[in-house]
Design an enzyme around this catalytic site. Sequence first.
Site: not given
Ligand code: PMP
Length: 330
Positions: A44
């Site tokens: 992130k």
């Molecule tokens: N795994 C974790 C630990 C996350 O924080 C997130 C974000 N919500 C995701 C997977 C999924 O990623 P994305 O939001 O880019 O789809």
Amino acid sequence: MNYASNILETIGKTPLVKLNSITSEIPSLVLAKIESFNPGNSIKDRIAVKMIEDAEKEGKLSKGGVIVEGTSGNTGMGLALASIVKGYKLICVSNDKQSKEKFDVLRAMGAEVIVCPSDVDPEDSRSYYSVSKKIAEETPNSWFVGQYDNLSNSLAHYEQTGPEIWNQTDGKITHFVVGVGTGGTISGVAKFLKEKNPKIKIWGIDTYGSVFKKYHETGIFDKNEIYPYTTEGIGEDIIPKNVAFHLIDHFEKVNDKDAALFTRKLAKEEGIFAGNSCGAAVKGLLQLKESLTESDVVVVLLHDSGSRYIAKIYNDDWMIEKGFLKRKQK
Ligand code: PMP
């Protein structure tokens, strides 16, 4: 001398590591893209900087501004790093279902954390949706990030994560496997990879309790698909603008118990201390092993570090309480 001029310059260029034991039933080469190597310990960080820099360019955020987001998770950490380096104030609005440690980490990184009750409807004025919107509306010089519908999120992965994976595999990647939450990671990476080679298969990992798989397969947003689950970071009860469904070839659901057990297996068998959605991604891939051959090159993306889950996945009492482990007989 070889140094970064600030912590944000260390984001990205994460390693790709072969999985050896946990995926031994799969005939293909399986490589893990380990995003906990980012300074905020998750993928992130990439989107936090990109969303902020795009908002600056569009004039939505300026010197001395206040960044507001409804998060206590990995995105909050990325935003906190970027806010420190760029001189913004950060307000994270979250709910009381989240662990206290998450709030402490954000406060340690200079963020203001506002905790709202979780047992109220999203429309209720006390809900974290309502509170974060209200704060953004009422605070002068503030900007609401909105990672679900903010398309700078998937763009960060189109510009960085996708090209990194393509280059690290020398263009030999045949399958990309990843958990889906906001949809930013899968959509940005998929767009880049499919432009390079439209034959590359993109598999999204979903949870039981989430709307994605059914929506992808039928076009129906089915409220009956929505119920509580423990897997963190993936699955949704909304359709975020960042999910590019047309670029995703298949959604695979993984249950909470398997996601938790495979997260622990990643640590024990591979020495990779990863988060809850990482176990889900690896288990989802194993569920699809019949579709893979010896000549395939699979990349599975691991979103974050295990450090956020010490009180949960890596705690035997929590695992027993949830029914994911049996208590040992004395
Ligand atoms: N795994 C974790 C630990 C996350 O924080 C997130 C974000 N919500 C995701 C997977 C999924 O990623 P994305 O939001 O880019 O789809």
